[in-house]
Design an enzyme around this catalytic site. Sequence first.
Site, PDB file in Angstrom:
ATOM      1  CG  ASP A  32       6.044   5.440  14.494  1.00 40.93           C
ATOM      2  OD1 ASP A  32       5.160   5.276  13.725  1.00 40.93           O
ATOM      3  OD2 ASP A  32       7.172   6.362  14.391  1.00 40.93           O
ATOM      4  CB  SER A  34       4.350   8.262  12.258  1.00 41.71           C
ATOM      5  OG  SER A  34       5.022   6.821  11.531  1.00 41.71           O
ATOM      6  N   GLY A  36       0.409   4.277  10.771  1.00 44.52           N
ATOM      7  CA  GLY A  36      -0.563   2.957  11.094  1.00 44.52           C
ATOM      8  C   GLY A  36      -1.675   3.600  12.186  1.00 44.52           C
ATOM      9  CB  ILE A  83       5.588   4.425   2.847  1.00 47.73           C
ATOM     10  CG1 ILE A  83       4.113   4.754   3.386  1.00 47.73           C
ATOM     11  CG2 ILE A  83       6.043   3.189   3.787  1.00 47.73           C
ATOM     12  CD1 ILE A  83       3.147   3.728   3.339  1.00 47.73           C
ATOM     13  CE1 TYR A 147       9.358   3.750   0.938  1.00 48.14           C
ATOM     14  CE2 TYR A 147       8.863   4.081  -1.321  1.00 48.14           C
ATOM     15  CZ  TYR A 147       8.686   3.532  -0.040  1.00 48.14           C
ATOM     16  OH  TYR A 147       8.131   2.388   0.066  1.00 48.14           O
ATOM     17  CE  LYS A 151      10.892   1.066   2.580  1.00 49.40           C
ATOM     18  NZ  LYS A 151      10.709   0.023   3.936  1.00 49.40           N
ATOM     19  CG  ASN A 176       2.479   0.547  -7.181  1.00 49.91           C
ATOM     20  OD1 ASN A 176       3.341   0.232  -8.231  1.00 49.91           O
ATOM     21  ND2 ASN A 176       3.008   1.878  -6.616  1.00 49.91           N
ATOM     22  CB  ILE A 206      -4.850  11.248 -13.721  1.00 54.37           C
ATOM     23  CG1 ILE A 206      -5.960  10.631 -13.481  1.00 54.37           C
ATOM     24  CG2 ILE A 206      -3.637  10.906 -14.148  1.00 54.37           C
ATOM     25  CD1 ILE A 206      -6.146   9.813 -14.779  1.00 54.37           C
ATOM     26  NE  ARG A 214       2.835   4.115  -9.921  1.00 51.47           N
ATOM     27  CZ  ARG A 214       3.469   4.542 -10.980  1.00 51.47           C
ATOM     28  NH1 ARG A 214       4.127   4.029 -12.021  1.00 51.47           N
ATOM     29  NH2 ARG A 214       4.051   5.652 -10.517  1.00 51.47           N
TER      30      ARG A 214
END
Length: 315
Positions: A32, A34, A36, A83, A147, A151, A176, A206, A214
């Site tokens: 859609d 939004s 991408g 996301i 989020y 998921k 990540n 930061i 991560r």
Amino acid sequence: MNILLTGGAGFIGRWVAKRLLEDGHKVWIVDDLSNGRRENIAEFEGHPGLAAFIEGTILDRVLLAELFSQHAFDICYHLAASINVQDSIDDPQTTFDNDTIGTFYVLEECRKHQVKIVFMSTCMVYDRCMDDNGITENHPIKPASPYAGSKIAAENMVLSYYFAYGLPTVVIRPFNTYGPYQKTGGEGGVVAIFIKNKLTGKDLNIYGDGTQTRDLLYVEDCSRFVVQAGYSERVNGHIVNAGLGRDISINDLALLVSGDSKRIKHVEHIHPQSEIQKLLCNYGKAKELLGWEPAVSLEEGIRLTEAWIASTDLI
């Protein structure tokens, strides 16, 4: 094979599309836009394997029904999602609708037409890692943001279709992911944002004290993992992680990217309640079931990503 790829104009989706096309499949992409971008898949226009790009939402049940009825899909790679953690805190309904309800709509079409679904989840569902053995798929989960909660809800539905209906499903949890085509602005990942700020002479900000870690996975390693999960029957009914197997603090990452500690600044965290202090992947299951392991080191991945960002108009 005939393959449906949702979210195929997104960052990871673009690399999944590239690999599927290189493997000789016919690919239908639904996005859609939004999150991408058409530019992400511009190089595939005219490719004989790209059957269609459809600008549409997975919340459109009529669209999904038409696609599944008209094309005999073999696999659905379901990457479409909201996301952004902060967006999910500010507006939980949009994230829930896209990530949970949208996944249910896709699942229903997969069930009706007996299409395998590869569901892209996230490492953000996990509680913090407590040791250096890394997070396995049996590690405790902690929905610290809407989020992550959305998921987890979708994951459970996906797995329920495997157990209730015998539908081939797999839940994948990449850690990540970073690399070329990732956004370099507010919705982008930390690596892309740090590199852009370095190249444009800005400070690297930061959140918090920067001791959070991560596990950073290069996008081509990630897309290879995603695609292989669709090809293999051994992972059906499973949850599978993918990561580098090495974590780095955000402080050390900023220094690795910038090479200049004077350009590193600490700012107030925007969502400390949803921060995961230590993320480190144990990818042993992916190695055992898929023969997958990462090929690109963090240093090499950063070099490749910086070269790509420097060559684009993103700076």
